[in-house]
Design a protein around this motif. Structure first.
Motif, PDB file in Angstrom:
ATOM      1  N   THR A 231      44.476  36.622  94.287  1.00  0.00           N
ATOM      2  CA  THR A 231      43.710  36.442  93.061  1.00  0.00           C
ATOM      3  C   THR A 231      43.174  35.022  92.954  1.00  0.00           C
ATOM      4  O   THR A 231      42.025  34.813  92.528  1.00  0.00           O
ATOM      5  N   LEU A 232      43.977  34.050  93.339  1.00  0.00           N
ATOM      6  CA  LEU A 232      43.500  32.661  93.335  1.00  0.00           C
ATOM      7  C   LEU A 232      42.276  32.501  94.223  1.00  0.00           C
ATOM      8  O   LEU A 232      41.288  31.875  93.835  1.00  0.00           O
ATOM      9  N   PHE A 233      42.332  33.069  95.428  1.00  0.00           N
ATOM     10  CA  PHE A 233      41.221  32.924  96.365  1.00  0.00           C
ATOM     11  C   PHE A 233      39.999  33.735  95.939  1.00  0.00           C
ATOM     12  O   PHE A 233      38.873  33.391  96.304  1.00  0.00           O
ATOM     13  N   ALA A 234      40.192  34.777  95.163  1.00  0.00           N
ATOM     14  CA  ALA A 234      39.064  35.556  94.658  1.00  0.00           C
ATOM     15  C   ALA A 234      38.421  34.893  93.443  1.00  0.00           C
ATOM     16  O   ALA A 234      37.272  35.205  93.108  1.00  0.00           O
ATOM     17  N   THR A 235      39.146  33.978  92.794  1.00  0.00           N
ATOM     18  CA  THR A 235      38.683  33.387  91.555  1.00  0.00           C
ATOM     19  C   THR A 235      38.138  31.970  91.726  1.00  0.00           C
ATOM     20  O   THR A 235      37.135  31.614  91.121  1.00  0.00           O
TER      21      THR A 235
ATOM     22  N   VAL B  99      53.846  37.402  94.508  1.00  0.00           N
ATOM     23  CA  VAL B  99      53.237  36.156  94.970  1.00  0.00           C
ATOM     24  C   VAL B  99      52.272  36.417  96.124  1.00  0.00           C
ATOM     25  O   VAL B  99      51.127  35.957  96.121  1.00  0.00           O
ATOM     26  N   GLY B 100      52.728  37.168  97.130  1.00  0.00           N
ATOM     27  CA  GLY B 100      51.929  37.360  98.333  1.00  0.00           C
ATOM     28  C   GLY B 100      50.788  38.345  98.200  1.00  0.00           C
ATOM     29  O   GLY B 100      49.748  38.195  98.843  1.00  0.00           O
TER      30      GLY B 100
ATOM     31  N   ILE C 187      52.402  27.751  94.237  1.00  0.00           N
ATOM     32  CA  ILE C 187      53.072  29.024  93.938  1.00  0.00           C
ATOM     33  C   ILE C 187      54.057  29.380  95.052  1.00  0.00           C
ATOM     34  O   ILE C 187      55.186  29.793  94.781  1.00  0.00           O
ATOM     35  N   PHE C 188      53.648  29.216  96.309  1.00  0.00           N
ATOM     36  CA  PHE C 188      54.550  29.522  97.419  1.00  0.00           C
ATOM     37  C   PHE C 188      55.738  28.559  97.447  1.00  0.00           C
ATOM     38  O   PHE C 188      56.842  28.940  97.852  1.00  0.00           O
TER      39      PHE C 188
END
Length: 151
Positions: A28-32, A21-22, A45-46
């Motif tokens: 990946t979410l922030f890169a996408t 998760v971390g 997710i967290f």
């Protein structure tokens, strides 16, 4: 012996989830996606990870209590508060504090409400505590793996 191996396996799976998760899902979410969508996804997710962590901590707590009780009944001269129990309780505390104390403050700061600390400071504290939890659970898994090799 099988219970000890199961305990070690549970701790290893738990630390794997935390790291996935971390270190994989959130970055990946922030890169996408754009920041807002990525932040919403990461928050969900967290949240799921926190609930899984609660379940893992409770199960591992119960198993460790039984393991220590069995050792005491067999005549071992050990404390009822084992290092493994302290690691489990530490990770449980960090989960509860992060999810039910810090997370609401982070949401309030994102919404523009007055909070004692800025969003950045709260996020930094949350991330630090998250990785501290990963460290505690990793040490727990390492210790339990060593114990299962001796048994």
């Amino acid at each position: 012996m099988k219970l000890l191996r199961f305990q070690a396996w549970l701790a290893a799976v738990w630390v794997g989830i935390i790291i996935a998760v971390g270190a994989v899902a959130a970055p990946t979410l922030f890169a996408t996606f754009d920041r807002q969508i990525a932040g919403q996804g990461a928050g969900r997710i967290f949240g799921v990870e926190a609930r899984l962590s609660l379940a893992f901590a409770v199960v591992l707590f119960m198993i460790e209590r039984r393991r220590v009780r069995d050792l005491l009944e067999a005549g071992a001269k050990i404390s009822v508060v084992s290092p493994n129990l302290l690691l489990t309780l530490g990770a449980l505390f960090l989960t509860v504090f992060g999810e039910f104390a810090l997370h609401p403050m982070i949401e309030a700061a994102k919404a523009g409400q007055a909070t004692a600390l800025s969003f950045g400071a709260l996020h930094g504290i949350s991330a630090t505590l998250f990785w501290l939890k990963a460290l505690l659970v990793g040490v727990l898994a390492w210790r339990l793996t060593g114990l299962s090799q001796k048994a």
